[in-house]
Motif scaffolding. Structure first.
Motif, PDB file in Angstrom:
ATOM      1  N   UNK A   1      63.981 -16.799  80.064  1.00 13.53           N
ATOM      2  CA  UNK A   1      63.685 -15.803  79.039  1.00 13.53           C
ATOM      3  C   UNK A   1      63.716 -14.386  79.610  1.00 13.53           C
ATOM      4  N   UNK A   2      63.209 -14.222  80.822  1.00 14.38           N
ATOM      5  CA  UNK A   2      63.178 -12.905  81.459  1.00 14.38           C
ATOM      6  C   UNK A   2      64.601 -12.379  81.696  1.00 14.38           C
ATOM      7  N   UNK A   3      65.470 -13.211  82.207  1.00  9.70           N
ATOM      8  CA  UNK A   3      66.845 -12.791  82.456  1.00  9.70           C
ATOM      9  C   UNK A   3      67.576 -12.463  81.145  1.00  9.70           C
ATOM     10  N   UNK A   4      67.307 -13.242  80.110  1.00  6.03           N
ATOM     11  CA  UNK A   4      67.928 -12.965  78.812  1.00  6.03           C
ATOM     12  C   UNK A   4      67.392 -11.667  78.206  1.00  6.03           C
ATOM     13  N   UNK A   5      66.109 -11.365  78.455  1.00  8.47           N
ATOM     14  CA  UNK A   5      65.522 -10.120  77.962  1.00  8.47           C
ATOM     15  C   UNK A   5      66.210  -8.905  78.584  1.00  8.47           C
ATOM     16  N   UNK A   6      66.562  -9.021  79.863  1.00 10.09           N
ATOM     17  CA  UNK A   6      67.210  -7.905  80.544  1.00 10.09           C
ATOM     18  C   UNK A   6      68.676  -7.754  80.137  1.00 10.09           C
ATOM     19  N   UNK A   7      69.263  -8.806  79.561  1.00  9.24           N
ATOM     20  CA  UNK A   7      70.681  -8.751  79.184  1.00  9.24           C
ATOM     21  C   UNK A   7      70.882  -8.338  77.729  1.00  9.24           C
ATOM     22  N   UNK A   8      69.820  -8.028  77.025  1.00 10.58           N
ATOM     23  CA  UNK A   8      69.978  -7.632  75.632  1.00 10.58           C
ATOM     24  C   UNK A   8      70.830  -6.374  75.528  1.00 10.58           C
ATOM     25  N   UNK A   9      71.659  -6.298  74.479  1.00 11.10           N
ATOM     26  CA  UNK A   9      72.538  -5.160  74.303  1.00 11.10           C
ATOM     27  C   UNK A   9      71.792  -3.890  73.935  1.00 11.10           C
ATOM     28  N   UNK A  10      72.517  -2.795  73.970  1.00 14.57           N
ATOM     29  CA  UNK A  10      71.899  -1.483  73.705  1.00 14.57           C
ATOM     30  C   UNK A  10      71.423  -1.367  72.266  1.00 14.57           C
ATOM     31  N   UNK A  11      72.035  -2.120  71.360  1.00 17.38           N
ATOM     32  CA  UNK A  11      71.657  -2.028  69.947  1.00 17.38           C
ATOM     33  C   UNK A  11      70.535  -2.987  69.573  1.00 17.38           C
ATOM     34  N   UNK A  12      70.125  -3.854  70.479  1.00 20.99           N
ATOM     35  CA  UNK A  12      69.091  -4.839  70.190  1.00 20.99           C
ATOM     36  C   UNK A  12      67.731  -4.303  70.627  1.00 20.99           C
ATOM     37  N   UNK A  13      66.716  -4.548  69.817  1.00 22.62           N
ATOM     38  CA  UNK A  13      65.360  -4.103  70.114  1.00 22.62           C
ATOM     39  C   UNK A  13      64.618  -5.210  70.852  1.00 22.62           C
ATOM     40  N   UNK A  14      64.255  -5.001  72.125  1.00 26.26           N
ATOM     41  CA  UNK A  14      63.561  -6.061  72.866  1.00 26.26           C
ATOM     42  C   UNK A  14      62.243  -6.473  72.226  1.00 26.26           C
ATOM     43  N   UNK A  15      61.524  -5.531  71.586  1.00 24.12           N
ATOM     44  CA  UNK A  15      60.216  -5.852  71.020  1.00 24.12           C
ATOM     45  C   UNK A  15      60.320  -6.819  69.827  1.00 24.12           C
ATOM     46  N   UNK A  16      61.447  -6.861  69.171  1.00 25.57           N
ATOM     47  CA  UNK A  16      61.616  -7.777  68.040  1.00 25.57           C
ATOM     48  C   UNK A  16      62.502  -8.971  68.391  1.00 25.57           C
ATOM     49  N   UNK A  17      62.804  -9.140  69.662  1.00 23.78           N
ATOM     50  CA  UNK A  17      63.698 -10.217  70.086  1.00 23.78           C
ATOM     51  C   UNK A  17      62.935 -11.532  70.230  1.00 23.78           C
ATOM     52  N   UNK A  18      63.695 -12.627  70.198  1.00 24.55           N
ATOM     53  CA  UNK A  18      63.127 -13.954  70.417  1.00 24.55           C
ATOM     54  C   UNK A  18      62.543 -14.082  71.821  1.00 24.55           C
ATOM     55  N   UNK A  19      63.217 -13.473  72.802  1.00 27.82           N
ATOM     56  CA  UNK A  19      62.768 -13.591  74.194  1.00 27.82           C
ATOM     57  C   UNK A  19      61.394 -12.951  74.385  1.00 27.82           C
ATOM     58  N   UNK A  20      61.228 -11.748  73.851  1.00 28.80           N
ATOM     59  CA  UNK A  20      59.933 -11.071  73.984  1.00 28.80           C
ATOM     60  C   UNK A  20      58.824 -11.857  73.292  1.00 28.80           C
ATOM     61  N   UNK A  21      59.076 -12.339  72.073  1.00 27.24           N
ATOM     62  CA  UNK A  21      58.053 -13.091  71.345  1.00 27.24           C
ATOM     63  C   UNK A  21      57.665 -14.380  72.042  1.00 27.24           C
ATOM     64  N   UNK A  22      58.643 -15.080  72.627  1.00 24.76           N
ATOM     65  CA  UNK A  22      58.342 -16.335  73.315  1.00 24.76           C
ATOM     66  C   UNK A  22      57.536 -16.095  74.586  1.00 24.76           C
ATOM     67  N   UNK A  23      57.938 -15.079  75.359  1.00 26.00           N
ATOM     68  CA  UNK A  23      57.178 -14.766  76.578  1.00 26.00           C
ATOM     69  C   UNK A  23      55.743 -14.389  76.224  1.00 26.00           C
ATOM     70  N   UNK A  24      55.575 -13.555  75.205  1.00 26.24           N
ATOM     71  CA  UNK A  24      54.238 -13.147  74.796  1.00 26.24           C
ATOM     72  C   UNK A  24      53.414 -14.352  74.340  1.00 26.24           C
ATOM     73  N   UNK A  25      54.054 -15.313  73.615  1.00 20.44           N
ATOM     74  CA  UNK A  25      53.334 -16.502  73.159  1.00 20.44           C
ATOM     75  C   UNK A  25      52.904 -17.370  74.335  1.00 20.44           C
ATOM     76  N   UNK A  26      53.778 -17.509  75.341  1.00 21.85           N
ATOM     77  CA  UNK A  26      53.423 -18.310  76.514  1.00 21.85           C
ATOM     78  C   UNK A  26      52.274 -17.674  77.292  1.00 21.85           C
ATOM     79  N   UNK A  27      52.229 -16.345  77.320  1.00 19.75           N
ATOM     80  CA  UNK A  27      51.144 -15.662  78.039  1.00 19.75           C
ATOM     81  C   UNK A  27      49.825 -15.791  77.269  1.00 19.75           C
TER      82      UNK A  27
END
Length: 1036
Positions: free
Chosen positions: A396-422
């Motif tokens: 998830x961390x590596x995918x979060x860093x590969x998000x495109x310039x037009x994608x919002x990390x805060x609303x991404x699946x990767x950010x939500x999953x990491x936050x849920x696991x924490x």
């Protein structure tokens, strides 16, 4: 098993034991041997040729500021450790950080000696490298702006020759070019001896020990326990002068070495009985005097050391203390019960790995199946669960860093999953796993740069992980999060790195002493060089903590209180406390100077220099000089006192004073009404601004009147260019760019027709002000030039770090005379054209005064105890400011010190004489400006705390006063003219200065400031290469 192994006798026996049928041995080196070094010295001699190695050795021996650069972290550590072993029997006594964070690039400006390692990929072009010895291990290069005195010729020839003998043919090719190979053929060069090994390490260390035996020959006869230093340096130098037929003045390297902390520490250790018994330097000097082989001082190696094993408990009739020797040490065989238990645990673990539930919620919270598991099965299940979560987090961390310039990390699946696991993990596996995957990614070579959107996402995830870890008392996760946050960054609008760590201040854990106690213990346990001096070891770890505290933005007093408590628990001396206090203050000034006051915590408005007791008040109310002086002196006394109660009461008084200052809010708001925003940003330089000069009316005035260039600003930079700016041309201020220097420009001056500039390239260049062409290049200095001054009659005065002051004739391009010589680098210079009096001062802590017209030296004014950084001459009076926190007023008639101004809590960086009231104004790194009245005795009549960082410039005219500070703040003061019959200040004239205007401060670290009081303009040059021009007379 290991706990039952007896310690081997150093150099005499070997203890054998086994673990899991593996035979192990333990030995200890002899006490009479060189200290144990578990490293190879080969990387050091491979990176540097012989001359560079000797130069680095000299710089370390003289305790300079050493910065090692390499693209390999391991190489930084190996070279740092190797050079510390080569200076034996001297020990490195100062800051020692083999690898510093990339965020710590500004720490290079620390005023204390240090040895640090920095990755070569980190950009340092925006940092002032004054006095820093930069060792580039990749390109075999050493650069420094200060002169490193050479080793005396006899010892230098011995050292160089012996190292060449050892390294041949392993020595670098550059060294083959510097020696006469004679009849040696190509075969002898290509056919080397055996590869580098422990014998080469030993021989290299022995060469340097023999060097110390030569250069300190007979030193024991001059140990004087009655003196303050414990050594009679003058007598030792005179004896050496007679023996070598060399004057004492030529032994500058030895003189500096005898004053170092390392040599003084060695003298203290010589008084120890144990140290005396094993003093290899004394033994080597005695053996050399008797004509014996130097190897005789070492004990002979034992061919077959005695083998000692642990007593066999099964042997009948064995008595306590008996030694049992075996040809083969018996294995630690398990009993049948222990072996069966071990096999069952392994079986359960392997079986559980095949039946792992897929839902994390079942693993974490349990269920019907989980309740039926045995404790062993639960342990195996938890191991599998931890591994599974970490693998998911890494992806998830590596995918979060590969998000495109037009994608919002805060609303991404990767950010939500990491936050849920924490958040959903009560045991902290998610939080610790997230921090660990970031750590592993950094170690794999990630550059740690984030986009603005990624930066916000990572910051929020780390905040959540730290908050939950704090609720579980999981200090290890908080520690790791702190360290990784100091590596990840984004670039701000000024292209300066903004680290995640700075945005974590709002978390309450940083205010808890228990965390910093835990972190200190962790640093001590994981220190790579535990054999070093304990005081140095503790100091180094506290410096690491101080860098993190400054990176977080903790208030200065809170940070110091926690560091002070930990230091006192570890019995750190007051000298080290003073160094820590100075470094912490420097770090806070750098941070506040650029980022401003941290907003994550509510904290009182205060000066972020030393924790000074002055009130935060920008009003013009005068203070009683006696009270101000007494408070300042009591605080300084308590700061250096070993009595903690005095320091505590001093800080309490500071807080009380700050509380009183809050009553002046109306004054502050009144001053803020005068704030103006008429600020222009001048762009053109690509490097930090290091020199700034204003063309004043006095310089260019003639019979016709003001010249066109009056009011121009001239700037110099690390980009090696000089630029001329005309403030009257809005939008196109840049008039010309002058190119000719090859290194950083440090000083600029001008007159009616010429501009002169100088810097680190040791050359002085004269330019035509009308055509902007290079007229002359004056060469003759052997070190960077620190000050220049244009004189009448086409003459130029220059002062340099080589200790000389020279006069040049521009028409003939020659040095007319070397006006004077100082013992060390000259940092400031003043000249009175009407009298021909020249004054210069710097690192030799003396003020040298010459009469140029008679070619005589008038005085050597002594009184300061540290570097003199600022000077002002007015008639028969000289005012100087020093790093010893004092300013002094000297009389040129008597050659004496008339007054000592000692109420600052930091080095005094600028001094000024006010012609309107005949007063003195001083500015310091504590952010405080003091006004002194010189009527009936000098006394402080007014304090100003308008600035929160080092005051860099004070320029006073008849009725206007311009001030600039390192936090990019400026202020302009006005002194109303006294009318006939009007009312004047009955208390004091110096208190008559009134705040006229001050601009809004922006984030930048300022290096230099110049003022044009005739036109009410102040210009500052920043580290980011931008100039900020403030026109105080224009209303917006």
């Amino acid at each position: 098993m290991v706990s039952h192994v007896t310690l081997p006798t150093p150099g005499k026996n070997r203890v054998l034991f086994s673990i899991e049928n593996c035979l192990l041995s333990a030995e200890a080196p002899p006490k009479e041997w060189l200290p144990h070094a578990d490293i190879s010295f080969q990387p050091l001699v491979q990176c540097l040729d012989v001359d560079k190695l000797i130069l680095l050795f000299t710089a370390v021996l003289l305790e300079r500021r050493i910065l090692l650069r390499s693209n390999k972290y391991t190489l930084l550590t190996l070279v740092s450790e190797a050079i510390c072993h080569l200076i034996y029997p001297i020990r490195w006594q100062h800051v020692y950080i083999p690898i510093i964070f990339s965020s710590g690039v500004d720490y290079i400006d620390a005023p204390t000696p240090y040895m640090m390692g920095l990755h070569s990929g980190v950009d340092t072009s925006a940092v002032t490298m004054d006095g820093v010895v930069v060792v580039d291990l990749e390109y075999n290069r050493i650069t420094t702006s200060e002169e490193i005195p050479p080793i005396p010729e006899t010892e230098h020839s011995f050292l160089r020759g012996e190292i060449l003998k050892l390294l041949q043919p392993n020595v670098m090719g550059i060294d083959f070019m510097k020696i006469n190979l004679g009849s040696m053929g190509d075969y002898s060069l290509r056919s080397g001896t055996k590869s580098w090994g422990q014998e080469h390490d030993f021989q290299l260390r022995l060469i340097f020990l023999r060097f110390f035996a030569q250069i300190l020959s007979g030193y024991r006869n001059f140990i004087d326990t009655a003196s303050t230093t414990g050594f009679n340096s003058q007598a030792f130098l005179k004896k050496r002068s007679r023996a070598t037929n060399q004057p004492v003045e030529s032994m500058s390297m030895i003189m500096q070495f005898l004053e170092t902390q390392g040599f003084l520490d060695y003298l203290e250790r010589c008084n120890s009985a144990e140290e005396n018994a094993n003093n290899l330097l004394d033994k080597l000097q005695d053996a050399t005097g008797r004509g014996q082989n130097p190897l005789n001082i070492f004990p002979s190696e034992v061919a077959d050391p005695e083998i000692i094993t642990i007593a066999d408990p099964k042997t009948d009739g064995s008595e306590p203390g008996n030694r049992h020797c075996y040809k083969r040490f018996p294995a630690n065989a398990r009993t049948e019960e222990q072996e069966e238990k071990r096999k069952s645990i392994l079986a359960l673990a392997s079986g559980a790995s095949k039946q792992v539930p897929s839902s994390p919620s079942i693993r974490v919270h349990g269920g019907p199946k989980a309740e039926s598991l045995s404790p062993r099965e639960r342990a195996a299940e938890r191991e599998r669960m931890v591994l599974d979560i970490k693998v998911k987090l890494q992806g998830l961390w590596l995918r979060l860093l590969r998000l495109g310039a037009t994608e919002d990390p805060l609303s991404s699946f990767e950010y939500g999953t990491i936050l849920a696991l924490i958040e959903s993990d009560a045991e902290g596996i998610g939080g610790s796993g997230f921090v660990e995957c970031i750590r592993e990614h950094i170690h794999s070579g990630w550059q740690c740069r984030l986009t603005d959107e990624q930066f916000i996402a990572v910051k929020e995830l780390l905040k959540m992980a730290i908050t939950l870890a704090n609720s579980r008392n999981d200090l290890a996760t908080i520690r790791d999060a702190l360290e990784v946050s100091a590596e990840m960054y984004r670039k701000d609008p000024n292209n300066v790195q903004d680290y995640v760590q700075r945005h974590l201040l709002s978390l309450s854990v940083w205010e808890e002493l228990r965390f910093w106690d835990f972190y200190f213990e962790y640093l001590m346990e994981n220190c790579s060089n535990k054999s070093t001096n304990y005081v140095t070891l503790v100091t180094a770890q506290l410096i690491v903590m101080a860098t993190h505290m400054a990176g977080l933005g903790l208030p200065d007093i809170d940070s110091w209180n926690m560091i002070e408590k930990i230091a006192e628990r570890n019995n750190l001396g007051y000298k080290q406390l003073i160094k820590l206090r100075a470094l912490l203050t420097h770090l806070q000034q750098l941070r506040i100077g650029y980022w401003g006051v941290a907003t994550g915590k509510s904290q009182p408005l205060q000066s972020y220099g030393m924790a000074s007791p002055h009130a935060i008040d920008v009003s013009d109310e005068s203070q009683q000089p006696a009270e101000a002086s007494g408070l300042g002196r009591s605080w300084v006394h308590s700061m250096f006192s070993r009595d903690r109660s005095l320091r505590t009461s001093s800080f309490n008084r500071a807080n009380d004073t700050n509380a009183v200052a809050t009553t002046g809010k109306t004054d502050i708001s009144a001053a803020q009404k005068k704030t103006q925003t008429n600020m222009r940003t001048l762009r053109g330089h690509t490097g930090a601004i290091t020199a700034l000069h204003c063309v004043t009316r006095k310089e260019v005035w003639d019979l016709v009147g003001d010249r066109e260039d009056a009011g121009f600003f001239i700037s110099g930079s690390t980009d090696c260019t000089v630029k001329i700016w005309d403030p009257s041309l809005r939008g196109s201020e840049l008039r010309a760019t002058l190119k000719g220097h090859t290194r950083t420009i440090r000083t600029i001056s001008s007159d009616r027709g010429k501009i002169v500039s100088a810097g680190d390239d040791q050359s002085v260049i004269v330019w035509d002000k009308q055509t902007f062409k290079l007229l002359e290049e004056l060469k003759g200095h052997e070190a960077p030039v620190s000050s220049v001054r244009m004189l009448s009659g086409e003459r130029v005065l220059t002062a340099s770090h080589d200790g000389t002051v020279k006069m040049w004739d521009v028409r003939t391009d020659t040095c007319v005379a070397t006006v004077g010589r100082c013992q060390s680098a000259v940092l400031c210079m003043e000249y009175d054209d009407s009298t021909g009096i020249l004054a210069a001062a710097g690192r030799d802590v003396m003020v040298h005064v010459w009469d140029i017209r008679s070619s005589k030296q008038m005085f050597k004014l002594q009184g300061h105890t540290k570097w003199i950084r600022s000077m002002k001459m007015n008639g028969e009076t000289i005012i100087t400011g020093s790093d010893d926190w004092t300013a002094r007023v000297w009389s040129l008639n008597r050659g004496t010190c008339d007054a000592v101004l000692a109420c600052h809590a930091g080095p005094i960086l600028c001094v000024e004489y006010s012609p309107s009231d005949k007063g003195i104004i001083t500015g310091s790194s504590d952010g405080l400006i003091r006004f002194w009245e010189n009527e009936g005795g000098i006394k402080c009549v007014k304090n100003l705390t308008l600035h929160t960082a080092s005051v860099l410039s004070i320029s006073a005219g008849d009725h206007w006063l311009g001030i600039g500070a390192a936090d990019n703040s400026m202020s302009l003061f006005h002194r109303p003219q006294e009318r006939f019959g009007g009312f004047s200040n009955a208390g004091s004239k110096a208190a008559g200065w009134q705040l006229y205007r001050t601009p809004q401060k922006t984030a930048a670290v300022v290096r230099c400031i110049a003022s044009d009081l005739d036109r009410k303009r102040i210009c500052s040059g920043g580290r980011n290469g931008l100039l900020r021009l403030w026109d105080a007379t224009t209303s917006i």
